[in-house]
Design an enzyme around this catalytic site. Structure first.
Site, PDB file in Angstrom:
ATOM      1  N   HIS A   1       0.834  -1.211   0.000  1.00  0.00           N
ATOM      2  CA  HIS A   1       0.000   0.000   0.000  1.00  0.00           C
ATOM      3  C   HIS A   1       0.869   1.262   0.000  1.00  0.00           C
ATOM      4  CE1 HIS A   1      -4.061   1.783   1.473  1.00  0.00           C
ATOM      5  NE2 HIS A   1      -3.344   2.727   0.905  1.00  0.00           N
TER       6      HIS A   1
ATOM      7  N   ASP B   1       0.706   2.557   3.814  1.00  0.00           N
ATOM      8  CA  ASP B   1      -0.088   3.684   3.302  1.00  0.00           C
ATOM      9  C   ASP B   1       0.812   4.914   3.123  1.00  0.00           C
ATOM     10  OD1 ASP B   1      -2.173   5.202   2.342  1.00  0.00           O
ATOM     11  OD2 ASP B   1      -3.231   5.356   4.248  1.00  0.00           O
TER      12      ASP B   1
HETATM   13 ZN   LIG Z   1      -6.718   4.476   1.970  1.00  0.00          ZN
END
Ligand SMILES: [Zn+2]
EC number: 3.5.2.3
Length: 422
Positions: free
Chosen positions: A59, A303
């Site tokens: 991610h 992220d």
């Molecule tokens: Zn997200």
């Protein structure tokens, strides 16, 4: 040829945890044994260091095309290597979004120039419109590894169901960012601190776990695999656990920031601690750690969301973009807040940062074995490290600057080449 001597070789796939030598040639590991001798090989002395599979992050946001003032694929790949990562999966919220084969090919062309493995998902819906599915089959054939509208939650349950059915048919899965806009206030601030300190309606827990509950049950009904991105609430862990027990094919990831910190970080770090979903309460932080321990959550993913300092340093914090640069602090946060804190063993941490994310995508990565890929991270698990603002990423939007964490990456090796050295 490269010979790594005397390191603590740890492989989550086989369970190997032993001081060994590792010999690398032509991008492959050719020998792992207590003592390897090889004339003429370049030697890395790994005495006192951990020799692990190259880390895998499923991610990341690399901002190319469209927002390369924040990051591009090259600097993103450098940040990954500096953080010990040899394989990453880009999200598709670029500009334009990765919704068609042409844009995908452009991204993959750029990615192929990098020394680490940069892969990407494509969007679930065309240009994030939330309505029309992209051509999953064509995008998979052109090299997309999966599908996500990360950043923009899918409001239509009909679209979620159609996307799951299509993904299942093609033997793949969709990944979902779960924050129902209809149940949410201003993003990036957990509802408690939003109300008490900022006097606004913030990001609610119910926006996350209610949408998640809907989607795991659609996965249950369609027998499709759904992957839940960056869950952050205590209830969300319970929702995933419930669905898994019911037999639904649900996997989940957590970001290091959510097992390390709470909403209070906003008070000291300002907009650099603003992210979607937001940092939550201590009870939520504890719950995601329990989810990692129990195996409900199998993957740690950063992220990584770089933003330019000028965008983050706006007067009105509610206008600052959400997200933090994460690739270069992820391993240290795991070592500090999970391993040193005696929540996970070092092997368990590595499993969630290497073998499990690789297995999710069927990547030939995330393990150490003879004839396997020479993607290797060598790090000092015990060293103290003061996080400063020098990052390989273009961005410095980390709320961890100034904090002393555990762990220092010494070498990152990808396809048998040293791609980072400290
Ligand atoms: Zn997200």
């Amino acid at each position: 040829m490269l010979l790594i001597k005397n390191g603590r070789v740890m492989d989550p796939k086989s369970g190997l945890d032993q001081v060994c030598d590792v010999l690398v040639q032509d991008g492959k590991i050719i020998k792992i044994a207590p003592e390897v001798k090889e004339e003429g090989a370049e030697i890395i002395d790994a005495t006192g260091l951990v020799v692990a599979p190259g880390l895998v992050d499923i991610h990341v946001h690399f901002r190319e095309p469209g927002q390369t003032h924040k990051e591009d694929i090259h600097t993103g790949a450098l940040a990954a290597a500096a953080g010990g990562f040899t394989t990453v999966v880009m999200m598709a919220n670029t500009s334009p979004t990765i919704s068609d084969v042409e844009t995908l090919q452009e991204v993959l062309h750029s990615a192929a120039k990098e020394k680490i493995n940069v892969k990407t998902v494509a969007t679930i819906t065309k240009n994030f419109n939330g309505q029309d599915l992209t051509d999953f089959k064509a995008l998979l054939e052109a090299g997309a590894v999966g599908f996500s509208d990360d950043g923009i939650p899918l409001e239509s349950s009909k679209v979620v169901k159609e996307a799951m059915e299509e993904a299942k048919k093609l033997n793949t899965f969709i990944s979902l960012h779960e924050e129902d806009p209809g149940l949410n206030g201003i993003l990036g601030f957990n509802e408690n601190i939003a109300k008490e300190h900022f006097h606004i309606c913030g990001a609610t827990g119910v926006a996350e776990y209610a949408m998640m509950a809907r989607d795991v049950m659609i996965a249950y009904a369609t027998k499709a695999h759904v992957h839940i991105q960056h869950l952050s609430k205590e209830e969300s862990v319970k929702v995933v656990e419930f669905a898994q027990k019911l037999g639904a094919q649900v996997t989940a990831e957590v970001a290091p920031q959510h097992f390390s910190k709470t909403e209070a970080l906003l008070l000291t770090q300002g907009s650099n601690a603003k992210m979607n979903p937001p940092l939550r309460l201590e009870s939520d932080r504890r719950a995601v750690i329990e989810g990692l321990k129990s195996g409900v959550i199998t993957v740690i993913a950063t992220d990584h969301a770089p933003h330019h300092a000028d965008e983050k340093n706006v007067k009105d914090i509610t206008k600052a973009p959400s997200g933090m640069t994460g690739l270069e602090t992820s391993l240290s946060l795991g070592l500090t807040y999970l391993v040193e804190a005696e929540e996970l063993s070092l092997m368990e941490l590595l499993e969630k940062m290497t073998y499990n994310p690789a297995k999710l995508y069927n990547f030939e990565a995330g393990y150490l074995a003879e004839n396997g890929p020479a993607d290797i991270t060598i790090f000092d698990a015990k060293a103290d490290r003061l996080v400063d603002s020098h990052f390989a990423s273009k961005a410095t939007n980390s709320p961890f600057i100034g904090e002393t964490l555990k762990g220092q990456v010494k070498y990152t090796i990808c396809k048998g080449q040293i791609v980072y050295q400290n």
